[in-house]
Design a protein around this motif. Sequence first.
Motif, PDB file in Angstrom:
ATOM      1  N   ASP A   3     -19.729  12.112 -15.107  1.00  0.00           N
ATOM      2  CA  ASP A   3     -20.472  11.357 -16.126  1.00  0.00           C
ATOM      3  C   ASP A   3     -19.918   9.960 -16.361  1.00  0.00           C
ATOM      4  N   SER A   4     -19.131   9.434 -15.432  1.00  0.00           N
ATOM      5  CA  SER A   4     -18.509   8.105 -15.568  1.00  0.00           C
ATOM      6  C   SER A   4     -18.767   7.284 -14.315  1.00  0.00           C
ATOM      7  N   PRO A   5     -19.837   6.476 -14.308  1.00  0.00           N
ATOM      8  CA  PRO A   5     -20.194   5.791 -13.059  1.00  0.00           C
ATOM      9  C   PRO A   5     -19.536   4.428 -12.854  1.00  0.00           C
ATOM     10  N   PHE A   6     -18.758   3.943 -13.837  1.00  0.00           N
ATOM     11  CA  PHE A   6     -18.236   2.577 -13.736  1.00  0.00           C
ATOM     12  C   PHE A   6     -16.753   2.544 -13.379  1.00  0.00           C
ATOM     13  N   PHE A   7     -16.192   3.658 -12.969  1.00  0.00           N
ATOM     14  CA  PHE A   7     -14.726   3.703 -12.801  1.00  0.00           C
ATOM     15  C   PHE A   7     -14.282   2.707 -11.719  1.00  0.00           C
ATOM     16  N   PRO A   8     -13.018   2.279 -11.774  1.00  0.00           N
ATOM     17  CA  PRO A   8     -12.585   1.176 -10.911  1.00  0.00           C
ATOM     18  C   PRO A   8     -12.699   1.485  -9.415  1.00  0.00           C
ATOM     19  N   LEU A   9     -13.039   0.442  -8.668  1.00  0.00           N
ATOM     20  CA  LEU A   9     -13.140   0.581  -7.215  1.00  0.00           C
ATOM     21  C   LEU A   9     -11.758   0.749  -6.578  1.00  0.00           C
ATOM     22  N   ASP A  10     -10.717   0.382  -7.327  1.00  0.00           N
ATOM     23  CA  ASP A  10      -9.354   0.571  -6.808  1.00  0.00           C
ATOM     24  C   ASP A  10      -8.641   1.712  -7.548  1.00  0.00           C
ATOM     25  N   LEU A  11      -9.426   2.630  -8.105  1.00  0.00           N
ATOM     26  CA  LEU A  11      -8.809   3.762  -8.830  1.00  0.00           C
ATOM     27  C   LEU A  11      -7.825   4.509  -7.934  1.00  0.00           C
ATOM     28  N   ALA A  12      -8.310   4.965  -6.794  1.00  0.00           N
ATOM     29  CA  ALA A  12      -7.452   5.805  -5.939  1.00  0.00           C
ATOM     30  C   ALA A  12      -6.254   5.009  -5.434  1.00  0.00           C
ATOM     31  N   ALA A  13      -6.476   3.768  -5.033  1.00  0.00           N
ATOM     32  CA  ALA A  13      -5.357   2.976  -4.484  1.00  0.00           C
ATOM     33  C   ALA A  13      -4.259   2.816  -5.518  1.00  0.00           C
ATOM     34  N   ARG A  14      -4.668   2.547  -6.754  1.00  0.00           N
ATOM     35  CA  ARG A  14      -3.631   2.314  -7.777  1.00  0.00           C
ATOM     36  C   ARG A  14      -2.953   3.608  -8.209  1.00  0.00           C
ATOM     37  N   LEU A  15      -3.682   4.706  -8.245  1.00  0.00           N
ATOM     38  CA  LEU A  15      -3.025   5.987  -8.566  1.00  0.00           C
ATOM     39  C   LEU A  15      -2.108   6.409  -7.421  1.00  0.00           C
ATOM     40  N   MET A  21       0.850  -1.202   0.000  1.00  0.00           N
ATOM     41  CA  MET A  21       0.000   0.000   0.000  1.00  0.00           C
ATOM     42  C   MET A  21       0.884   1.250   0.000  1.00  0.00           C
ATOM     43  N   SER A  22       0.435   2.248  -0.697  1.00  0.00           N
ATOM     44  CA  SER A  22       1.183   3.484  -0.802  1.00  0.00           C
ATOM     45  C   SER A  22       1.257   4.194   0.548  1.00  0.00           C
ATOM     46  N   ALA A  23       2.327   4.991   0.717  1.00  0.00           N
ATOM     47  CA  ALA A  23       2.444   5.796   1.928  1.00  0.00           C
ATOM     48  C   ALA A  23       1.532   7.009   1.856  1.00  0.00           C
ATOM     49  N   LEU A  24       1.070   7.341   0.657  1.00  0.00           N
ATOM     50  CA  LEU A  24       0.246   8.546   0.495  1.00  0.00           C
ATOM     51  C   LEU A  24      -1.122   8.336   1.146  1.00  0.00           C
ATOM     52  N   ALA A  25      -1.490   9.277   2.017  1.00  0.00           N
ATOM     53  CA  ALA A  25      -2.792   9.177   2.700  1.00  0.00           C
ATOM     54  C   ALA A  25      -3.933   9.316   1.692  1.00  0.00           C
ATOM     55  N   LEU A  26      -5.127   8.904   2.122  1.00  0.00           N
ATOM     56  CA  LEU A  26      -6.289   9.088   1.247  1.00  0.00           C
ATOM     57  C   LEU A  26      -6.406  10.562   0.891  1.00  0.00           C
TER      58      LEU A  26
END
Length: 205
Positions: free
Chosen positions: A100-112, A1-6
């Motif tokens: 306008d994009s409701p299907f974006f990945p549930l792990d979007l933030a974690a992976r970015l 997991m990244s060190a970057l906070a939410l």
Amino acid sequence: MSALALPPGLILAGGRSSRMGTEKALLDLGDQPLLAHVARRLAPQVSVVKLNAPPGFPAPLALPLLPDTLAGQLGPLAGVLAGLGHLQPGETHLLTVPCDSPFFPLDLAARLRAQADDENSIVVAASDGRLHPVFCLWPRAIAEDLQDWLADPDNRRIQAFLRRHRMVTVDFSLIDTPEGTIDPFLNINTPEDLETARRFAGLLA
Ligand SMILES: Nc1nc2c(ncn2[C@@H]2O[C@H](COP(=O)(O)OP(=O)(O)OP(=O)(O)O)[C@@H](O)[C@H]2O)c(=O)[nH]1
């Protein structure tokens, strides 16, 4: 997991919806408006969900509203600037997604977040060989340059701005479903896009 906070999350809803002909964020997909789907998907991935939209926007949810700080419909970068301007002390990044994009990945933030390897890099989602620069983790450090860049009304294009900075891309897979294959970053700009999205509404349950 990244060190970057939410990071805080910002839903970009400051556009004109001209291809849809009506405010697309408020259109129903299944039992909820598009904006509600986006907010629900974003909430577990960020510290707080905020909304970039014009003053008085009739949001169906109570979200902190951050209107553009620059006049003149300067495009999504104006929303990014508004969001960066409201970062709190200690917050180093802002995550943006469009309304306008409701299907974006549930792990979007974690992976970015996992790729935010310094305080200056912009981390952008991609799929199927295309960048999706409104799905982006923006470091606070670029705020001043963005303000200067947007002072020239010819500078609206996100990709041109990204080229001024170090950019990291994170590639996401298409989703196979019994109804067909869908890009998780499908965005709903037209009535036809909305019909397509309705076929895949089961993914939102
Ligand atoms: N803050 C802000 N966001 C914008 C602006 N223009 C577009 N956006 C947002 O940027 C994202 C991509 O916008 P588009 O779908 O290309 O444009 P749109 O204006 O929403 O729709 P069209 O009028 O059909 O092109 C969406 O989340 C929009 O809400 C703007 O001038 N200001």
